[in-house]
Design a protein around this motif. Structure first.
Motif, short mmCIF file in Angstrom:
data_model
loop_
_atom_site.label_atom_id
_atom_site.label_comp_id
_atom_site.label_asym_id
_atom_site.label_seq_id
_atom_site.Cartn_x
_atom_site.Cartn_y
_atom_site.Cartn_z
N ILE A 73 -2.02 -38.06 56.60
CA ILE A 73 -2.88 -37.76 55.45
C ILE A 73 -3.04 -39.05 54.65
CG2 ILE A 73 -3.20 -36.37 53.38
CD1 ILE A 73 -3.21 -34.73 55.96
N VAL A 74 -4.23 -39.61 54.76
CA VAL A 74 -4.53 -40.86 54.06
C VAL A 74 -5.74 -40.60 53.19
CG1 VAL A 74 -5.09 -43.29 54.32
CG2 VAL A 74 -3.60 -42.19 55.98
N MET A 75 -5.49 -40.40 51.90
CA MET A 75 -6.55 -40.09 50.95
C MET A 75 -6.32 -40.93 49.69
SD MET A 75 -6.57 -35.96 51.43
CE MET A 75 -7.46 -35.71 49.94
N PRO A 76 -7.30 -41.03 48.81
CA PRO A 76 -7.11 -41.80 47.57
C PRO A 76 -5.87 -41.40 46.77
CG PRO A 76 -9.43 -41.35 47.86
CD PRO A 76 -8.71 -40.60 48.95
N PRO A 77 -5.57 -40.09 46.59
CA PRO A 77 -4.35 -39.77 45.82
C PRO A 77 -3.08 -40.34 46.45
CG PRO A 77 -5.73 -37.82 46.02
CD PRO A 77 -6.34 -38.87 46.90
N THR A 78 -3.06 -40.44 47.76
CA THR A 78 -1.89 -41.00 48.44
C THR A 78 -1.68 -42.44 48.00
OG1 THR A 78 -2.50 -39.63 50.33
CG2 THR A 78 -0.80 -41.25 50.69
N TYR A 79 -2.75 -43.21 48.02
CA TYR A 79 -2.65 -44.61 47.63
C TYR A 79 -2.40 -44.77 46.13
CZ TYR A 79 -4.28 -45.89 52.25
OH TYR A 79 -4.39 -46.05 53.60
N ILE A 80 -3.02 -43.92 45.33
CA ILE A 80 -2.83 -44.00 43.87
C ILE A 80 -1.38 -43.72 43.51
CG2 ILE A 80 -3.43 -42.90 41.68
CD1 ILE A 80 -6.29 -42.51 42.92
N LEU A 81 -0.80 -42.68 44.09
CA LEU A 81 0.59 -42.35 43.81
C LEU A 81 1.54 -43.43 44.31
CD1 LEU A 81 0.59 -38.53 44.58
CD2 LEU A 81 0.72 -39.63 42.33
N PHE A 82 1.23 -43.99 45.48
CA PHE A 82 2.06 -45.07 46.01
C PHE A 82 1.98 -46.30 45.11
CE2 PHE A 82 3.09 -48.56 48.93
CZ PHE A 82 4.33 -48.12 49.36
N TRP A 83 0.77 -46.62 44.62
CA TRP A 83 0.59 -47.75 43.71
C TRP A 83 1.35 -47.51 42.41
CZ3 TRP A 83 -1.71 -47.77 38.87
CH2 TRP A 83 -1.86 -49.03 38.30
N LEU A 84 1.26 -46.30 41.86
CA LEU A 84 1.96 -45.98 40.62
C LEU A 84 3.47 -46.14 40.79
CD1 LEU A 84 2.03 -44.75 37.72
CD2 LEU A 84 2.26 -42.54 38.85
N ALA A 85 4.02 -45.59 41.84
CA ALA A 85 5.46 -45.68 42.08
C ALA A 85 5.89 -47.13 42.29
CB ALA A 85 5.86 -44.83 43.28
N SER A 86 5.10 -47.88 43.05
CA SER A 86 5.44 -49.29 43.31
C SER A 86 5.38 -50.11 42.03
CB SER A 86 4.48 -49.88 44.34
OG SER A 86 4.56 -49.18 45.54
N THR A 87 4.36 -49.87 41.21
CA THR A 87 4.23 -50.61 39.96
C THR A 87 5.40 -50.30 39.03
OG1 THR A 87 1.83 -50.57 40.17
CG2 THR A 87 2.73 -51.02 37.98
N CYS A 88 5.75 -49.02 38.90
CA CYS A 88 6.89 -48.65 38.06
C CYS A 88 8.18 -49.28 38.58
CB CYS A 88 7.02 -47.13 37.98
SG CYS A 88 5.73 -46.33 37.03
N LEU A 89 8.36 -49.27 39.88
CA LEU A 89 9.55 -49.86 40.47
C LEU A 89 9.61 -51.36 40.21
CD1 LEU A 89 12.03 -49.01 42.08
CD2 LEU A 89 10.75 -49.47 44.16
N LEU A 90 8.49 -52.05 40.37
CA LEU A 90 8.47 -53.50 40.12
C LEU A 90 8.73 -53.84 38.65
CD1 LEU A 90 5.53 -54.58 42.43
CD2 LEU A 90 7.96 -55.06 42.73
N ILE A 91 8.16 -53.06 37.74
CA ILE A 91 8.41 -53.30 36.31
C ILE A 91 9.89 -53.12 36.00
CG2 ILE A 91 8.03 -52.34 34.00
CD1 ILE A 91 5.10 -51.86 34.87
#
Length: 124
Positions: A73-91
């Motif tokens: 399942i590769v959809m925009p929400p998948t990438y958006i949630l992955f980006w959000l989690a990665s950004t929070c983790l990096l911060i």
């Protein structure tokens, strides 16, 4: 072992709305808490606790997204949630690894925000 992983993945996909409804605000609030504690120059122990909590939420979200990617399942929400989690983790990693540089950026942002919102800082 694989049965447990499969069951956990199925649970994650079945209850996706509820999981995301909890994890998205939890990630954002925990990361804002980390930024706030860093900006206030609180003791390192307090920042580490906030980072630990925020990192747990971010890692759980990454794992949740990976369960969707595993079944194709590769959809925009998948990438958006992955980006959000990665950004929070990096911060959060940044707050632990380089708190001084994060403080400088937060100070600059605060000054910029105060200049852009003069009506919020005028005494009545």
């Amino acid at each position: 072992m694989l049965d447990a992983f499969h069951s956990l993945s199925e649970f994650s996909r079945t209850h996706c709305i509820a999981i995301c409804a909890f994890l998205v605000p939890a990630n954002l609030l925990a990361t804002v808490l980390t930024l706030g504690l860093t900006a206030l120059r609180r003791p390192t122990v307090q920042i580490q606790r906030a980072v630990g909590l925020a990192s747990c939420f971010a890692l759980v979200m990454v794992l949740h997204v990976l369960t969707w990617l595993a079944v194709g399942i590769v959809m925009p929400p998948t990438y958006i949630l992955f980006w959000l989690a990665s950004t929070c983790l990096l911060i959060n990693i940044w707050a632990i690894a380089y708190p001084a540089s994060l403080n400088r950026i937060l100070d600059v942002l605060l000054v910029w925000f105060k200049r852009r919102q003069p009506e919020l800082h005028q005494p009545e």
